[in-house]
Design an enzyme around this catalytic site. Structure first.
Site, PDB file in Angstrom:
ATOM      1  N   LYS A   1      20.172  -6.892  -4.654  1.00  0.00           N
ATOM      2  CA  LYS A   1      21.422  -7.205  -5.744  1.00  0.00           C
ATOM      3  C   LYS A   1      21.101  -8.750  -6.326  1.00  0.00           C
ATOM      4  O   LYS A   1      21.964  -8.947  -7.061  1.00  0.00           O
ATOM      5  CB  LYS A   1      22.732  -7.103  -4.976  1.00  0.00           C
ATOM      6  CG  LYS A   1      23.081  -5.473  -4.782  1.00  0.00           C
ATOM      7  CD  LYS A   1      24.507  -5.568  -3.880  1.00  0.00           C
ATOM      8  CE  LYS A   1      25.497  -5.614  -4.684  1.00  0.00           C
ATOM      9  NZ  LYS A   1      26.874  -5.550  -3.717  1.00  0.00           N
TER      10      LYS A   1
ATOM     11  N   LYS B   1      21.357 -11.516  -4.555  1.00  0.00           N
ATOM     12  CA  LYS B   1      22.610 -12.348  -4.181  1.00  0.00           C
ATOM     13  C   LYS B   1      21.877 -13.208  -2.971  1.00  0.00           C
ATOM     14  O   LYS B   1      21.132 -12.361  -2.174  1.00  0.00           O
ATOM     15  CB  LYS B   1      23.729 -11.619  -3.524  1.00  0.00           C
ATOM     16  CG  LYS B   1      24.692 -11.315  -4.616  1.00  0.00           C
ATOM     17  CD  LYS B   1      26.160 -10.824  -3.860  1.00  0.00           C
ATOM     18  CE  LYS B   1      27.183 -10.973  -5.314  1.00  0.00           C
ATOM     19  NZ  LYS B   1      28.602 -11.204  -4.861  1.00  0.00           N
TER      20      LYS B   1
END
Ligand code: C2G
Length: 381
Positions: free
Chosen positions: A289, A291
């Site tokens: 993602k 992150k």
């Protein structure tokens, strides 16, 4: 009998005499959401009698012979063991407990879906049924079989009480939910179970959770060596029994550097039910993602486990496991902050098995991104 069943849950009416065809094959699917999570079907009156040890031993011998033979299950060896009173009697009394009323057998199943759970349990039930163990009661939780009690028709109707415990629901545990309690049994007891001979009967092989004394201390508390009658058992003796979840709530997050904003959301989510389940995005999924949390998945999960209103914490390993999580945890409410408002990843599961979706206002002025920047700035200076 007829009236109760039809009123209770609009489920198919149960012809009293032919349990196996209807039995388990048609586990009660969730009806319009999660109300009535416990479902019980009773085929015979459930009478708790005291049986002589010889009678109980004979039925245990018959059941063990079947359960120890994978040929009877198409080559599958059901992970089974003796539990609670039967294990306590074997270890403490070298026999069944005095005035014992049943034989406690447990079967370990790996949860993949409710349908699979019914299919797995049915293999065991059918084998026992074919060998004159008559099913007299079935208990389900969220459409998943949890208990089947049998009368041994060849042996004074001795009571064989089978509970199904599931791995793959609560991390590190096997879980059983019955009419009155939830039990989360540390998985190690099951995975290390050991085959032993019933005291004085070399050929009667049973499996016991291992180490069996630790298991008995987990099940009956530190005083398990002291004989106690039912009404003498107190909270210390039944500490492992938890209340049956009535309304379960689910939320997901990265939860990096857990802060007040996270806490507010979790608290509000918990207030929507009596069983809050929290998913922690795995390190691998964070990378996918884009992150980069400062803490790894276990460091982010740990503080969540310490929150009193959080009942279950698990690692979320892929983006499309929400339906599986909603089914395995029996979720009524799915909650996320309104920074995810109308996001397809949440909207696509709205209403799945009756789940209600809620976007809650974020707590302004605090975020993990902010805290990470502050920490990195602090380290740089
Ligand atoms: N949150 C909040 N207030 C803040 C910060 C976060 O209410 N000031 C909420 C978010 O809206 C989210 C939860 O706290 O519902 C967890 O936030 P994050 O750890 O940032 O999680 P996120 O990356 O948004 O992951 O699939 C959904 C994701 O897993 C949610």
């Amino acid at each position: 009998m007829g009236a109760d069943i039809s009123a209770a849950a609009k489920l198919p009416s149960l012809p009293y005499s032919i349990p196996d065809r209807l039995f388990l094959g048609t586990g009660p699917e969730l009806i319009g959401g999660n109300t009535g999570r416990i479902f019980m079907r009773q085929h015979r009156n459930f009478i708790k009698l005291a049986y002589p040890a010889s009678v109980l031993r004979e039925s245990l011998r018959r059941a063990a012979k079947l359960l120890n033979d994978p040929e009877r299950f198409g080559g599958w060896q059901p992970p089974w063991w003796i539990g609670v009173g039967t294990a306590l009697g074997m270890v403490r009394e070298q026999n069944f407990l005095p005035n014992e009323s049943d034989i406690d057998v447990r079967i370990g199943l790996h949860y993949q879906s409710n349908q699979q759970a019914c299919a797995d349990a049915l293999k065991v039930v059918r084998c026992l049924y074919r060998h004159d163990f008559l099913p007299i009661r079935e208990v389900y939780f969220d459409g998943r079989p949890m208990q089947v009690a049998f009368y041994d028709q060849t042996n004074d109707h001795a009571l064989l009480d089978v509970y199904f415990f599931y791995s793959g629901v609560s991390e590190g545990h096997y879980v059983n939910v019955n009419t009155a309690t939830l039990r989360r049994k540390p998985a190690a007891f099951v995975e290390n179970r050991r085959a032993v001979s019933w005291p004085g009967y070399q050929n009667l092989k049973v499996n016991v959770p291992w180490p069996v004394e630790d298991y008995l201390a987990w099940r009956f508390g530190p005083e398990w060596r002291i004989p106690k009658r039912g009404n003498e058992l107190g909270p210390i003796d039944n500490a492992c029994l938890e209340p049956v979840p009535r309304v379960s709530v689910l939320t997901y997050g990265t939860w990096d550097l857990l802060h007040a904003g996270h806490h507010n959301l979790l608290q509000r989510a918990a207030e929507m039910g009596d069983h809050l389940v929290v998913g922690v995005v795995s390190d691998e999924l964070c990378a996918i993602k884009g992150k980069s949390p400062l803490q790894n998945e276990q460091q982010r999960a740990a503080p969540l486990r310490d929150l009193p209103f959080v009942k279950e914490v698990f690692i979320q390993r892929n983006l499309d496991q929400k339906e599986f999580d909603i089914e395995r945890f029996g979720i009524s409410h799915l909650v996320v902050g309104d920074d995810w408002l109308n996001h397809p990843r949440f909207e696509q599961v709205r209403g799945y098995r009756g789940v209600q979706l809620h976007y809650l206002p974020r707590t302004p002025g605090i975020s993990s991104t902010q805290l990470r920047a502050a920490q990195q700035a602090g380290q740089a200076s």
